[in-house]
Design a protein around this motif. Structure first.
Motif, PDB file in Angstrom:
ATOM      1  N   ARG A 209       0.811  -1.223   0.000  1.00 54.94           N
ATOM      2  CA  ARG A 209       0.000   0.000   0.000  1.00 54.94           C
ATOM      3  C   ARG A 209       0.843   1.271   0.000  1.00 54.94           C
ATOM      4  NH1 ARG A 209      -4.858  -1.481   4.310  1.00 54.94           N
ATOM      5  NH2 ARG A 209      -5.718  -3.237   3.125  1.00 54.94           N
ATOM      6  N   ASP A 210       1.922   1.256   0.750  1.00 51.03           N
ATOM      7  CA  ASP A 210       2.721   2.474   0.904  1.00 51.03           C
ATOM      8  C   ASP A 210       3.878   2.465  -0.098  1.00 51.03           C
ATOM      9  OD1 ASP A 210       4.085   4.705   1.713  1.00 51.03           O
ATOM     10  OD2 ASP A 210       3.983   4.249   3.856  1.00 51.03           O
ATOM     11  N   PHE A 213       7.016   4.694   0.652  1.00 50.41           N
ATOM     12  CA  PHE A 213       7.918   4.077   1.624  1.00 50.41           C
ATOM     13  C   PHE A 213       8.737   2.964   0.976  1.00 50.41           C
ATOM     14  CE2 PHE A 213       8.704   0.546   4.574  1.00 50.41           C
ATOM     15  CZ  PHE A 213       9.678   1.157   5.352  1.00 50.41           C
ATOM     16  N   LYS A 245       7.921   3.050  10.651  1.00 54.00           N
ATOM     17  CA  LYS A 245       7.373   1.773  10.198  1.00 54.00           C
ATOM     18  C   LYS A 245       7.799   0.692  11.178  1.00 54.00           C
ATOM     19  CE  LYS A 245       5.250   2.806   6.334  1.00 54.00           C
ATOM     20  NZ  LYS A 245       3.815   2.562   6.136  1.00 54.00           N
ATOM     21  N   THR A 249       6.627  -4.704   9.327  1.00 54.35           N
ATOM     22  CA  THR A 249       6.286  -4.126   8.025  1.00 54.35           C
ATOM     23  C   THR A 249       7.521  -4.051   7.139  1.00 54.35           C
ATOM     24  OG1 THR A 249       4.465  -2.828   8.943  1.00 54.35           O
ATOM     25  CG2 THR A 249       5.385  -2.091   6.837  1.00 54.35           C
TER      26      THR A 249
END
Length: 403
Positions: A209-210, A213, A245, A249
Motif C-alpha cells: 500500500r505504501d 515508503f 514503520k 512491516t
C-alpha cells in the motif's frame, strides 16, 4: 514458433540440458528483463535442432494474442488444441499471469502430453499451492543478469580495465546492448525496469500500500549495499528520518523485494558449523546497474560497494550458496558453498596500508581449513608474497578465472 535473434547464453543451456524430455517442469526464475524469455527460446531452438518434428507451443503472456489465456481451464484448452504428433513442448513466458496455472501444468504433466518449460518473475510461483501441487515434479533454474564474461560476449569486448569499469557502471541487463552508449539513456532505461518490477512484481502481487515508503526503502538499500545491518537498524534509521514503520512491516517489504529478485538477502553464519545468526545480514542487488541508476553518482564514490556486489553476483551465477562469514569475532565478506565445497572471499578496494593488509588477509588466515581463500581488490600488482596460501586477485581476474 516465431524466430528471434538473440545472443546465446550457454551457461543456462548447460543447466537445462539434463532435464530435457524428463517428466519435470522446468521453471526459469529471475528478475524481470534479465533474459529469461530468450533463454527459453534458445532452449526451444536447441530442441528443434535435435528433433525437427518437435512441436513447440510457445505462450508469451506479455503479448496480446495470448490475452484469452487467463486461468487453468483456458490454458489447458489452448495447449490441447495445439498438440501435434508425439513430440510436444510447451513454453510459457511469465506464467504467474495465469490464474491457477499450476492445476493445468500438473494435469498436462500427469497425462504426459508435453515437455513443460515456464518462466516467472516472482518467487511466489515456487511457494504455496505450487509447491503443494508440483512437489518433486519441478526443477528451478535461476537466470541472472549478465556476468562479466557474458557482458564481454554481448558487447564484443576483451577483458580490460575499461570494460570492467563499463560493466560496473551499466550492470548486466541484456537489452542495454541495443541502446546508445550514453549514461542518461542507460540509466533512464534501468529506472524504467526498476519501476516495472516495483509495480508489477512487488506492489501488485504483494498488495503493497505504501509505495513511497517502498521506494525510500529501495533507496536505503542502494545506499547501503554490502553493509551489515538488521531490520531493526533500518527501522531506527528511518525513524531518524521521521519515517515510522514497524519492524514487521519492513521485514514484509524486504521479503517482497527479494521475492521479485530485485535484491538478495545474504545471511550471516558462523564459519565453523555454519550456524545462521538471527540478527545481521547484508543486501545486494541482482543488477548493480539498477542500483547505480537509483544512486546517480560517479561509480568511483561507491567502488567498494560495487566490487562487493559484483563478487556476490559472480558467485551466484556460478551456482554457489553465499553467506557472510563470522569467525573468532572477525568478519569474512563471503563464504560460498557449492556441492559441499567452500570458497572464502574478502573484497577491498585497495590494499594500500599495512592495517588493511592485516585485516583482509588476517580474517581469512584465522579460518583453519584448506578450502581456497581469496582477497579481491583493484590493485594492479600483488602487494606481498602469498599469505598462508591466500590468493590475491584483481577483480577482473576473479570475474574471468575459474576458482
Amino acid at each position: 514458433m516465431e524466430r528471434y535473434d538473440y545472443i546465446p547464453r550457454p551457461l543456462y543451456m548447460e543447466k537445462v540440458k539434463p532435464y530435457i524430455n524428463k517428466d519435470l517442469i522446468k521453471v526459469f526464475l529471475g528478475q524481470r528483463r534479465v533474459g529469461k524469455s530468450y533463454v527459453m527460446r534458445q532452449v526451444a531452438d536447441e530442441i528443434q535442432k535435435d528433433n525437427v518434428t518437435a512441436n513447440i507451443i510457445y505462450i508469451d503472456k506479455e503479448r496480446l494474442e495470448f490475452s484469452d489465456i487467463i486461468d487453468e481451464k483456458t490454458l489447458y484448452q489452448f495447449v490441447c488444441e495445439h498438440l501435434c504428433g508425439q513430440s510436444n513442448y510447451l513454453f510459457i513466458d511469465e506464467v504467474q499471469e495465469i490464474k491457477n496455472f499450476q492445476l493445468a501444468l500438473r494435469s498436462l504433466l500427469n497425462e504426459r502430453k508435453c515437455d513443460i518449460y515456464c518462466s516467472g518473475s516472482n518467487a511466489f510461483i515456487l511457494s504455496g499451492e505450487l509447491s503443494t501441487y508440483l512437489s518433486g515434479r519441478s526443477i528451478s533454474i535461476h537466470v541472472h543478469a549478465l556476468n562479466y564474461m557474458e557482458y564481454l560476449q554481448f558487447y564484443h569486448m576483451e577483458p580490460s580495465r575499461d570494460s570492467l569499469r563499463s560493466f560496473l557502471l551499466r550492470g548486466g541487463m541484456p537489452y542495454l546492448v541495443n541502446l546508445p552508449d550514453r549514461r542518461e539513456v542507460i540509466f533512464e532505461y534501468l529506472r524504467s525496469v526498476y519501476s516495472t518490477i516495483l509495480l508489477k512484481d512487488v506492489v501488485a502481487h504483494q498488495s503493497i500500500r505504501d509505495v513511497p515508503f517502498l521506494e525510500d526503502l529501495c533507496q536505503f538499500l542502494a545506499d547501503n549495499v554490502g553493509s551489515l545491518f538488521s531490520v531493526k537498524n533500518i527501522s531506527d534509521y528511518l525513524k531518524s528520518q521521521h519515517i515510522s514503520k514497524s519492524v514487521s512491516t519492513i521485514q514484509n517489504y524486504l521479503q517482497a523485494l527479494a521475492d521479485a529478485f530485485l535484491i538478495y538477502k545474504v545471511p550471516r553464519a558462523e564459519v565453523q558449523g555454519m550456524r545462521i545468526f538471527e540478527i545481521g545480514e547484508k543486501y545486494y542487488f541482482e543488477d548493480f546497474g539498477i542500483r547505480n541508476a537509483l544512486r546517480q553518482i560517479d561509480i568511483q564514490v561507491d567502488i567498494s560497494k560495487l566490487m562487493e556486489n559484483a563478487v556476490y553476483a559472480e558467485l551466484q551465477s556460478r551456482g554457489y550458496q553465499v553467506y557472510v562469514g563470522r569467525t573468532q569475532e572477525k568478519e569474512v565478506d563471503f563464504v560460498a558453498i557449492r556441492n559441499g565445497e567452500r570458497v572464502y572471499v574478502q573484497v577491498t578496494y585497495l590494499l594500500n596500508s599495512e592495517k588493511t593488509i592485516e585485516r583482509e588477509f588476517g580474517n581469512l588466515a584465522s579460518i583453519k581449513d584448506n578450502y581456497p581463500k581469496y582477497v579481491v581488490s583493484m590493485d594492479e600488482y600483488p602487494v606481498s608474497q602469498p599469505y598462508q596460501g591466500i590468493v590475491q586477485l584483481h577483480l577482473q581476474d576473479f570475474l574471468t578465472k575459474s576458482l
